[in-house]
Motif scaffolding. Structure first.
Motif, PDB file in Angstrom:
ATOM      1  N   GLU A 175       0.855  -1.247   0.015  1.00 44.62           N
ATOM      2  CA  GLU A 175      -0.073  -0.027   0.098  1.00 44.62           C
ATOM      3  C   GLU A 175       0.882   1.378   0.047  1.00 44.62           C
ATOM      4  O   GLU A 175       0.394   2.468  -0.808  1.00 44.62           O
ATOM      5  CB  GLU A 175      -1.033  -0.391   1.259  1.00 44.62           C
TER       6      GLU A 175
ATOM      7  N   THR B 177       0.893   4.073  -2.772  1.00 49.82           N
ATOM      8  CA  THR B 177       0.580   5.631  -2.318  1.00 49.82           C
ATOM      9  C   THR B 177       1.408   6.520  -3.106  1.00 49.82           C
ATOM     10  O   THR B 177       1.238   7.443  -3.501  1.00 49.82           O
ATOM     11  CB  THR B 177       0.449   5.904  -0.931  1.00 49.82           C
TER      12      THR B 177
ATOM     13  N   ARG C 253      -6.635   6.496  -0.133  1.00 49.54           N
ATOM     14  CA  ARG C 253      -5.089   6.215   0.483  1.00 49.54           C
ATOM     15  C   ARG C 253      -4.622   7.123   1.654  1.00 49.54           C
ATOM     16  O   ARG C 253      -3.570   7.460   1.911  1.00 49.54           O
ATOM     17  CB  ARG C 253      -4.511   6.514  -0.764  1.00 49.54           C
TER      18      ARG C 253
ATOM     19  N   ASN D  27      -2.527   5.553   4.493  1.00 49.29           N
ATOM     20  CA  ASN D  27      -1.273   5.305   4.237  1.00 49.29           C
ATOM     21  C   ASN D  27      -0.434   6.790   4.010  1.00 49.29           C
ATOM     22  O   ASN D  27       0.840   6.473   4.392  1.00 49.29           O
ATOM     23  CB  ASN D  27      -1.279   4.368   2.928  1.00 49.29           C
TER      24      ASN D  27
ATOM     25  N   ARG E 288      -3.710  -1.990   4.602  1.00 52.43           N
ATOM     26  CA  ARG E 288      -4.901  -1.929   3.916  1.00 52.43           C
ATOM     27  C   ARG E 288      -6.055  -1.224   4.237  1.00 52.43           C
ATOM     28  O   ARG E 288      -6.918  -0.872   3.691  1.00 52.43           O
ATOM     29  CB  ARG E 288      -4.981  -3.113   3.205  1.00 52.43           C
TER      30      ARG E 288
END
Length: 478
Positions: free
Chosen positions: A41, A45, A176, A179, A318
């Protein structure tokens, strides 16, 4: 001759599997339907071009900022003949504007375009560093000039913080965001580890003046990242009601939204009583283990490494942050902090600082992401200003209390008490807010929704149509 024709789905799957081959001939994992699984992830990102450039610029700028903080303290010590109280005044002047103007920064972040506001605030901070560097290099610097410039830097930072934190969501979107917050925390911890060490080497080689000039130049990196961002690619709210921006609306929304009230109140307690390791680590190193500055540096480095690992671990998650994760992380952090106060030797104390740093960053990133995800985009700047106020504003209150407890009951007890308060507050606040939310929902009566009046094709109300509607409803009910 007839050729065998594959179905379109089989062709896509085959192409995806062939594309998954790397140079060494190894296969990557492929999901059903022919889609490759992203390596992580965090890497997914970082594929966002604007966020990647912004993050690199922040890393360069924050490294320069940490260099200036260390060099600024050394400069004040040089000007005052090693006066510790003068350094304390300098720190207070630099962080006082956060308490005075931090909430106003949230109002500005919602009223103006965040990207343009950041260009102004980052430029102001760069000019402050440039002026301080020129005064130091030319020998015209004085203590009052350092104090004034530190206050101006704190003011620009107070106006910059809410916009800078809220701008992350516009760069990557809500999917996102968690993250991106963790990656932003990771770059901050990297800068915190590199900056003071680089400052020490630079001051030893060329004195403090060039360090301030280096910091001024570092702002060019973040300004470049802001200037090249394409506004049409930002995830900014489309409806911009800039006229009626009130701070009271943010407090009303926080009070009535459990998903906002929990992270903000938890971070208020943890920020005041738990996040005082700059004070507690030095007290433990000096008063308990009777060690020197080098041993203190190793302890600080262990805590910083744990924080960096926690930030990178959070960047790979996630699933979005939840209240359960926040409470669990806070309880774990409080328990580890209390256990750190019980460690018998220097080695065991150093080792436990690694998971403690990891847990502390998990608490901060989870609370930050929860606040941003549950805040309305048009109000995100003001809500984040409240979050930052309780996070940073608790330090001036908690640090003296830690010192008082340490003087009265010992440095170990300050860690035990801070960890216990953090853990108990998280569990208690979660229970109170959850109960309050359920009580409010149960006590709220259901309101009947009235049907709209009958409107004709001419756009006017017709009483005969209303009578016909009432008659038809009566027949259906009968």
């Amino acid at each position: 001759m007839h050729r065998r024709v594959r179905s379109s789905e089989s062709t896509k799957t085959l192409r995806a599997r062939l594309a998954a081959l790397d140079v060494g001939g190894r296969h990557r994992r492929v999901r059903r339907g022919g889609k490759r699984r992203a390596p992580s992830e965090a890497l997914a990102t970082l594929r966002a071009r604007d966020f990647r450039r912004y993050l690199i610029g922040q890393l360069v700028s924050n490294t320069g900022t940490w260099m200036q903080r260390a060099a600024q303290d050394l400069l004040v010590l040089h000007l005052t003949g090693n006066s510790g109280s003068a350094v304390g005044v300098l720190t207070a002047l630099q962080f006082l504007p956060q308490t005075l103007f931090g909430l106003s920064g949230g109002v500005f972040a919602d009223r103006f375009t965040k990207r343009r506001l950041l260009i102004v605030t980052q430029s102001a901070m760069g000019v402050q560093s440039l002026v301080l560097g020129v005064l130091t290099v030319t020998g015209a610097v004085s203590l009052w000039a350092v104090y004034v410039l530190a206050f101006l830097l704190g003011t620009a930072t107070a106006l910059d913080n809410p916009a800078r934190n809220a701008f992350v969501s516009e760069l990557v979107g809500s999917q996102r965001l968690a993250n991106a917050v963790s990656l932003n925390s990771a770059q901050f911890n990297v800068a915190r580890a590199i900056g003071p060490a680089a400052a020490g080497l630079a001051v030893a080689a060329a004195d403090t003046g060039p360090v301030f000039l280096i910091n001024a130049a570092s702002y060019l990196a973040v300004l470049y990242g802001l200037i090249v961002i394409r506004e049409d690619e930002l995830h900014a709210p489309k409806e911009k009601n800039r006229g009626n921006i009130r701070l009271s609306d943010a407090f009303r929304v926080i009070r009535g939204t459990p998903e906002l009230l929990l992270p903000i109140t938890v971070i208020a307690f943890v920020g005041t009583f738990g996040f005082n390791f700059q004070v507690t680590i030095s007290l433990i190193a000096i008063t308990v283990f009777n060690s020197g500055s080098a041993a203190y540096g190793y302890l600080s480095a262990a805590y910083a490494v744990g924080s960096l690992i926690g930030a990178l671990r959070g960047a790979g998650r996630r699933r979005p942050p939840t209240a359960r994760r926040l409470v669990t992380a806070t309880v774990v952090f409080g328990t580890l902090e209390a256990l750190a106060g019980l460690m018998p030797g220097y080695g065991t104390f150093l080792l436990i600082l690694l998971p403690t740093g990891l847990a502390s960053v998990t608490v901060m990133t989870t609370a930050n992401a929860m606040t941003q995800l549950n805040a309305d985009p048009s109000m995100r700047g003001r809500i984040l200003s409240v979050y930052l106020l309780v996070l940073l504003g608790g330090t001036p209150v908690g640090a003296p209390l830690v010192g008082l407890v340490s003087d009265s009951l010992g440095a170990r007890f300050s860690l035990i008490l801070g960890g216990a308060i953090s853990a108990v507050a998280a569990v208690g606040l979660s229970a109170v807010i959850t109960t309050r939310s359920r009580t409010t929902q149960e006590s709220t009566p259901l309101t009947a929704v009235a049907s709209p009046p009958p409107i004709g094709i001419d756009g006017r109300f017709h009483p005969e149509s209303a009578a016909q509607c009432v008659a038809s409803r009566t027949r259906r009910s009968a």
